[in-house]
Design an enzyme around this catalytic site. Structure first.
Site, mmCIF file in Angstrom:
data_model
loop_
_atom_site.group_PDB
_atom_site.id
_atom_site.type_symbol
_atom_site.label_atom_id
_atom_site.label_comp_id
_atom_site.label_asym_id
_atom_site.label_seq_id
_atom_site.Cartn_x
_atom_site.Cartn_y
_atom_site.Cartn_z
ATOM 1 N N GLU A 1 2.142 -8.371 -2.726
ATOM 2 C CA GLU A 1 1.178 -7.881 -3.714
ATOM 3 C C GLU A 1 1.950 -7.718 -5.007
ATOM 4 O O GLU A 1 2.829 -6.850 -5.116
ATOM 5 C CB GLU A 1 0.538 -6.558 -3.283
ATOM 6 C CG GLU A 1 -0.444 -6.752 -2.131
ATOM 7 C CD GLU A 1 -1.363 -5.553 -1.897
ATOM 8 O OE1 GLU A 1 -0.983 -4.427 -2.283
ATOM 9 O OE2 GLU A 1 -2.451 -5.748 -1.323
ATOM 10 N N HIS B 1 -9.202 -8.320 -7.800
ATOM 11 C CA HIS B 1 -8.551 -8.246 -6.490
ATOM 12 C C HIS B 1 -9.463 -7.512 -5.498
ATOM 13 O O HIS B 1 -9.684 -7.981 -4.377
ATOM 14 C CB HIS B 1 -7.210 -7.517 -6.622
ATOM 15 C CG HIS B 1 -6.492 -7.310 -5.321
ATOM 16 N ND1 HIS B 1 -5.934 -8.346 -4.600
ATOM 17 C CD2 HIS B 1 -6.250 -6.181 -4.607
ATOM 18 C CE1 HIS B 1 -5.375 -7.861 -3.495
ATOM 19 N NE2 HIS B 1 -5.562 -6.551 -3.474
HETATM 20 CA CA CA Z 1 -0.775 -2.496 -3.301
#
Ligand code: CA
Length: 446
Positions: free
Chosen positions: A215, A147
């Site tokens: 997220e 990420h």
């Molecule tokens: Ca986060």
């Protein structure tokens, strides 16, 4: 170490718990807080089993538990899990063992409990699930290197991964005040935004975010806290943890891009965070412990306080994260949620134990009920992404849904549904349930 509670052959007299598709078989037994949808009872501690909730206080009233499990039950008689968390892993572990015996099919304890079924079980469909704890503080890590690399490339093409990343489990301090339980809708945030390519003299605008994102993360709750000034050694970190949940750290990417330097995210992330109602204990996750992620050759070793053989051997957790979307149009068409991606927590650069140890390494005090987020769960595969920012390359490559709709970011009316589960040969699959929330239009600015 696995024990009798993990035995794949265990079956429950609660029939729905024996369904292979259930996230909550007798081998799981996660803790939560619920309230009966009818009546005005206070919130109570419950344990999920199949499509039912075991009312922990009712088990005490019916005198179904003994010894350590009974003592632990008394800690679980409040309106949150904080007292049980505070007492460390032992009591919760005893309670889980006692409840495992109580819910087993074909034992004396199980038969006795089954007779009291109508007193101790509440169908989940008749209950409201609440926040499991009074959350004092919220810290969110950034511990998936996949990420961090993908996002870093978008914001800093020449310098995607900052030099501290492989040494420091990076995090920011968030706010606990806007953490809501799954099923709680929220408004699109309003804030300052300025297009990334705007000339330096151009002022930002103040308007509803056009870059709303999810997220997909795991959160872990602190059990016993540490004292101020006390650093928790890595090999004792798990004694300070209660268990894990799903966490959606909703993020407004346009607000974030403008505000994040030099002190990190602020209003782009504290307007809403959603967690799942059930906390899966570290005990239940024991069969799914794996080695820590193997760093590629050439990467530095963690500094000594973040390194141990036990962490290398079993600091990782093999949990799959699944992210699905349900748009307004899909809801009208009665479509099932569409799975956007799956990703794998076992590939995290830092383990949850390293995160906790690092957090306390300067003497910072963690308190029972504090929530720590892992950071977005993205993994090595090219489609294993825990945010839409990664999937659409910051909106440059919109994705098309089976309904024919396209998405660069998240639209009003969209609902994002996180699921997490663990599978391993020889063990019963366990899951986290769901973490879902829908985005409502921004408040009016006029
Ligand atoms: Ca986060």
């Amino acid at each position: 170490m696995t024990d009798s509670t993990h035995d794949a052959a265990l079956r429950s007299w609660v029939e729905s718990a024996n369904d292979d598709a259930s996230d909550f078989p007798i081998q799981n037994l996660p803790f939560g807080i619920f309230r009966k949808a009818t009546g005005d009872d206070d919130p109570r501690v419950g344990i999920a089993v199949g499509d039912q909730i075991l009312d922990v206080s009712a088990c005490l009233d019916a005198d179904l538990l003994e010894d350590a499990a009974k003592e632990a039950c008394k800690l679980a008689s409040g309106t949150s899990l904080n007292a049980l968390m505070q007492s460390g892993r032992g009591p919760a572990s005893s309670l889980r063992h006692g409840v495992s015996r109580l819910l087993q099919d074909g034992t004396d304890e199980g038969s006795k409990a089954a007779k009291a079924e109508s007193h101790i079980l509440v169908p989940m469909s008749d209950a409201e699930l609440l926040l499991p704890a009074r959350i004092g503080d919220f810290t969110d890590f950034y511990a998936s290197i996949f990420h961090a690399e993908r996002v870093g490339k978008m914001f800093r093409p020449d310098n995607p991964l900052l030099p501290n990343y492989k040494y420091v489990p990076i995090a920011y301090h968030g706010r606990a005040s806007t953490i809501e339980v799954s099923g709680t809708d929220f408004r699109r945030p309003v804030g300052q935004r300025r297009p990334p390519n705007a000339p330096p003299e151009q002022a930002p605008t103040f308007e509803p975010s056009r870059g709303l994102d999810y997220e997909a993360e795991f959160g872990f709750f602190i059990g016993t806290g540490n004292q101020a000034g006390e650093a928790v050694p890595l090999d004792r970190a798990e004694n300070y943890m209660f268990g894990l949940c799903l966490l959606n750290d909703w993020s407004a990417r346009d607000i974030q891009a403008w505000e994040y330097q030099p002190l990190g995210p602020f209003l782009s992330k504290n307007f809403a965070s959603t967690i799942s109602p059930w906390i899966v204990t570290l005990d239940a996750l024991e069969p799914f412990r794996v080695g820590a992620y193997q760093r590629p050759k050439g990467d530095p070793e963690p500094l000594p306080y973040l390194h141990s053989e036990a962490n290398e051997r079993s600091g990782g957790l093999d949990i799959t994260m699944e992210i699905a979307i349900l748009t307004e149009k899909m809801r009208e068409q009665r479509s099932e949620p569409y799975v956007l991606s799956r990703s794998f927590f076992r590939e995290f650069y830092w383990t949850i134990f390293q995160m906790l140890t690092h957090h306390t390494s300067n003497g910072c005090r963690l308190v029972p009920g504090d929530l720590l987020g892992t950071g977005t769960v993205s993994s090595s595969g090219s489609d294993e992404m825990g945010s839409i920012l990664e999937k659409t390359k910051r909106g440059a490559e919109p994705l098309t849904l089976p309904s024919g709709e396209t998405r660069s970011f998240i639209d009003d009316g969209d609902e994002i549904i996180l699921r997490g589960y663990c599978e391993r040969d020889g063990y019963r699959r366990i899951g986290f349930g769901e973490c879902r929330a829908r985005v409502l239009p921004a408040r009016s600015l006029s």
